[in-house]
Design an enzyme around this catalytic site. Structure first.
Site, mmCIF file in Angstrom:
data_model
loop_
_atom_site.group_PDB
_atom_site.id
_atom_site.type_symbol
_atom_site.label_atom_id
_atom_site.label_comp_id
_atom_site.label_asym_id
_atom_site.label_seq_id
_atom_site.Cartn_x
_atom_site.Cartn_y
_atom_site.Cartn_z
ATOM 1 N N ARG A 187 0.807 -1.218 0.000
ATOM 2 C CA ARG A 187 0.000 0.000 0.000
ATOM 3 C C ARG A 187 0.836 1.263 0.000
ATOM 4 O O ARG A 187 0.402 2.314 -0.459
ATOM 5 C CB ARG A 187 -0.949 -0.023 1.200
ATOM 6 C CG ARG A 187 -1.842 -1.266 1.182
ATOM 7 C CD ARG A 187 -2.896 -1.195 2.205
ATOM 8 N NE ARG A 187 -2.357 -0.969 3.535
ATOM 9 C CZ ARG A 187 -3.089 -0.663 4.593
ATOM 10 N NH1 ARG A 187 -4.385 -0.549 4.459
ATOM 11 N NH2 ARG A 187 -2.532 -0.502 5.763
ATOM 12 N N HIS A 294 -0.567 -25.647 6.184
ATOM 13 C CA HIS A 294 -0.547 -24.447 7.033
ATOM 14 C C HIS A 294 0.342 -24.641 8.274
ATOM 15 O O HIS A 294 -0.144 -24.632 9.412
ATOM 16 C CB HIS A 294 -1.981 -24.074 7.446
ATOM 17 C CG HIS A 294 -2.125 -22.638 7.889
ATOM 18 N ND1 HIS A 294 -3.287 -21.933 7.780
ATOM 19 C CD2 HIS A 294 -1.227 -21.775 8.450
ATOM 20 C CE1 HIS A 294 -3.125 -20.714 8.251
ATOM 21 N NE2 HIS A 294 -1.874 -20.587 8.670
HETATM 22 P P1 NDP Z 1 2.116 -7.562 9.059
HETATM 23 O O1 NDP Z 1 0.880 -6.809 9.358
HETATM 24 O O2 NDP Z 1 3.405 -7.140 9.662
HETATM 25 O O3 NDP Z 1 2.338 -7.663 7.485
HETATM 26 C C1 NDP Z 1 1.293 -7.683 6.574
HETATM 27 C C2 NDP Z 1 1.708 -6.826 5.418
HETATM 28 O O4 NDP Z 1 0.722 -6.904 4.384
HETATM 29 C C3 NDP Z 1 1.835 -5.348 5.812
HETATM 30 O O5 NDP Z 1 3.083 -4.879 5.398
HETATM 31 C C4 NDP Z 1 0.711 -4.704 5.028
HETATM 32 O O6 NDP Z 1 1.016 -3.403 4.637
HETATM 33 C C5 NDP Z 1 0.648 -5.624 3.823
HETATM 34 N N1 NDP Z 1 -0.542 -5.383 3.030
HETATM 35 C C6 NDP Z 1 -1.774 -5.014 3.439
HETATM 36 N N2 NDP Z 1 -2.559 -4.804 2.387
HETATM 37 C C7 NDP Z 1 -1.800 -5.023 1.286
HETATM 38 C C8 NDP Z 1 -2.050 -4.948 -0.100
HETATM 39 N N3 NDP Z 1 -3.222 -4.577 -0.568
HETATM 40 N N4 NDP Z 1 -1.039 -5.245 -0.958
HETATM 41 C C9 NDP Z 1 0.167 -5.602 -0.488
HETATM 42 N N5 NDP Z 1 0.455 -5.679 0.821
HETATM 43 C C10 NDP Z 1 -0.520 -5.390 1.687
HETATM 44 O O7 NDP Z 1 1.803 -9.068 9.460
HETATM 45 P P2 NDP Z 1 2.804 -10.309 9.551
HETATM 46 O O8 NDP Z 1 3.922 -10.117 8.615
HETATM 47 O O9 NDP Z 1 3.099 -10.588 10.959
HETATM 48 O O10 NDP Z 1 1.833 -11.468 9.002
HETATM 49 C C11 NDP Z 1 1.341 -11.400 7.699
HETATM 50 C C12 NDP Z 1 0.312 -12.465 7.439
HETATM 51 O O11 NDP Z 1 0.923 -13.732 7.335
HETATM 52 C C13 NDP Z 1 -0.733 -12.645 8.537
HETATM 53 O O12 NDP Z 1 -1.774 -11.706 8.402
HETATM 54 C C14 NDP Z 1 -1.201 -14.057 8.304
HETATM 55 O O13 NDP Z 1 -2.306 -14.047 7.428
HETATM 56 C C15 NDP Z 1 -0.036 -14.735 7.617
HETATM 57 N N6 NDP Z 1 0.623 -15.745 8.445
HETATM 58 C C16 NDP Z 1 0.680 -17.035 7.986
HETATM 59 C C17 NDP Z 1 1.346 -17.994 8.694
HETATM 60 C C18 NDP Z 1 1.403 -19.384 8.204
HETATM 61 O O14 NDP Z 1 1.412 -20.280 9.018
HETATM 62 N N7 NDP Z 1 1.468 -19.611 6.906
HETATM 63 C C19 NDP Z 1 1.992 -17.690 9.982
HETATM 64 C C20 NDP Z 1 1.872 -16.313 10.372
HETATM 65 C C21 NDP Z 1 1.220 -15.391 9.608
HETATM 66 P P3 NDP Z 1 0.528 -2.178 5.564
HETATM 67 O O15 NDP Z 1 1.477 -2.158 6.714
HETATM 68 O O16 NDP Z 1 0.647 -1.012 4.661
HETATM 69 O O17 NDP Z 1 -0.873 -2.478 5.985
HETATM 70 C C1 DGY Z 2 -1.145 -16.937 11.965
HETATM 71 O O1 DGY Z 2 -0.672 -16.776 13.104
HETATM 72 O O2 DGY Z 2 -1.881 -16.100 11.426
HETATM 73 C C2 DGY Z 2 -0.760 -18.162 11.214
HETATM 74 O O3 DGY Z 2 -1.495 -18.394 10.099
HETATM 75 C C3 DGY Z 2 -0.603 -19.382 12.045
HETATM 76 O O4 DGY Z 2 0.414 -19.204 12.960
#
Ligand code: NDP
Ligand code: DGY
Length: 329
Positions: A187, A294
């Site tokens: 964003r 997952h």
């Molecule tokens: P963060 O909030 O730090 O990162 C999410 C990022 O996504 C932010 O930088 C955000 O930007 C960005 N974002 C939001 N909207 C958009 C868009 N339209 N286009 C591009 N980027 C966008 O969260 P985390 O890094 O801690 O976690 C991210 C995600 O990973 C979690 O929400 C979860 O769904 C997933 N996850 C999956 C896991 C797994 O087991 N596979 C484990 C942990 C997490 P901005 O800051 O500008 O909003």
């Molecule tokens: C999360 O925390 O959102 C992951 O998907 C699982 O750890």
């Protein structure tokens, strides 16, 4: 009994969780804890019954916490603590409207998830599951110059969609493999990008230039279905697509088409729609698609720390003190 006359705060935990978290809750003298003591999700009807009258809930990403559940819980419910960093399973608007507080688990799972993403990327790009299958099935007849070749990170361009906590940790880990150029889209530009010399580009630029595309954004109305036919059609035919965010960011029919037609080289997914992905799903018939169940945050220590944090968030929320990790609503 009259004893103390102080009422215990009622808490419902929607799953069997690591003891690091359970211990904190059961040792809290001011809590009355009830647990869905199973490794499988609490059925919806049971969830609706068990939440009635509770003050706090520790839930998982598999529990859809919507207006219906909040209504079933009633006005005593003040705190929702999720054992996850993602919160797309929570109806935030409804929660906010009711003046509740939300705890979540950022940071503590960043390393584990970034590590798994790198593992999935390498496994997909170098065709590890396919290679293992060939060894077991007798398909390995000899060392062959043209057999089982894949794509390497050295000299490549990597594009990260969503350079948040996890996206940045992925970038840090990929750089030492000799990545030539790191691009990111989102964003807005992120100051942290300087740590990995990542360049902020429009999504289309990222799609056309990247050899590896890693999706690590959160699931929002804006990112839902982001990776669709138009998205895949802009990618290089030799590019590898990795998603460890949420399944709904991807249009899986379009991904299947892109993978089976040779529009893109391969995909690695840690998240799907639905979860679990049915065993007869078309994506599972493709050799160039690696699907994991997952497991991004699934290390023993990370899951223990997540449970501890989720328990402490819940306790702090109920006691009206600062949560270690409160979601700003
Ligand atoms: P963060 O909030 O730090 O990162 C999410 C990022 O996504 C932010 O930088 C955000 O930007 C960005 N974002 C939001 N909207 C958009 C868009 N339209 N286009 C591009 N980027 C966008 O969260 P985390 O890094 O801690 O976690 C991210 C995600 O990973 C979690 O929400 C979860 O769904 C997933 N996850 C999956 C896991 C797994 O087991 N596979 C484990 C942990 C997490 P901005 O800051 O500008 O909003
Ligand atoms: C999360 O925390 O959102 C992951 O998907 C699982 O750890």
């Amino acid at each position: 009994r009259m004893q103390g006359a102080r009422q215990l705060m009622k808490v419902f935990v929607t799953r069997r969780i690591p003891q690091e978290g359970m211990r904190i809750l059961t040792q809290a003298a001011d809590l009355d804890v009830s647990v869905w003591d199973s490794d499988e999700p609490v059925p919806r009807a049971e969830l609706m019954k068990r939440v009635a009258g509770i003050n706090g809930m520790l839930c998982l990403l598999t529990d859809r916490i919507d207006a219906e559940v909040l209504d079933a819980a009633g006005p005593n419910l003040k705190v929702i603590s999720t054992l996850s960093v993602g919160f797309d399973h929570l109806a935030i608007d409804e929660i906010k409207k009711r003046g509740m507080r939300v705890g979540y688990t950022p940071d503590v799972l960043t390393d584990a998830t970034a590590e798994l993403t790198v593992a999935l990327l390498l496994a997909t790009a170098r065709r590890l599951p396919e290679g293992v299958d060939e060894v077991k099935s007798g398909g390995w007849s000899s060392w062959k110059p043209l057999w089982m070749c894949g794509y390497g990170l050295s000299g490549s361009t990597v594009g990260v969609i969503g350079l948040g906590r996890i996206g940045l940790a992925i970038a840090h880990r990929l750089k030492p493999f000799g990545v030539k150029k790191l691009l990111y889209a989102g964003r807005a530009p992120k100051p942290q990008a300087a740590e990995v010399q990542a360049e902020y580009v429009p999504l289309d630029t990222l799609l056309t230039e990247s050899d590896f595309i890693v999706v690590s954004c959160s699931l929002t109305p804006e990112t839902k279905g982001l990776c669709d036919k138009a998205f895949f059609s802009k990618m290089k035919k030799t590019a590898v697509f990795i998603n460890t965010s949420r399944g709904q960011v991807v249009n899986q029919e379009d991904l299947y088409e892109a993978l089976s037609s040779g529009q893109i080289a391969a995909a690695g997914l840690d998240v799907t729609t639905p979860e679990p992905l049915p065993t007869d799903h078309p994506l599972l018939t493709l050799k160039n698609c690696v699907v994991l169940p997952h497991i991004g945050s699934a290390t023993y220590s990370t899951r223990g720390t997540m449970a501890e944090l989720a328990a402490n968030n819940l306790l702090a929320g109920l006691r009206g003190t600062a949560m270690p990790s409160e979601l700003a609503l």
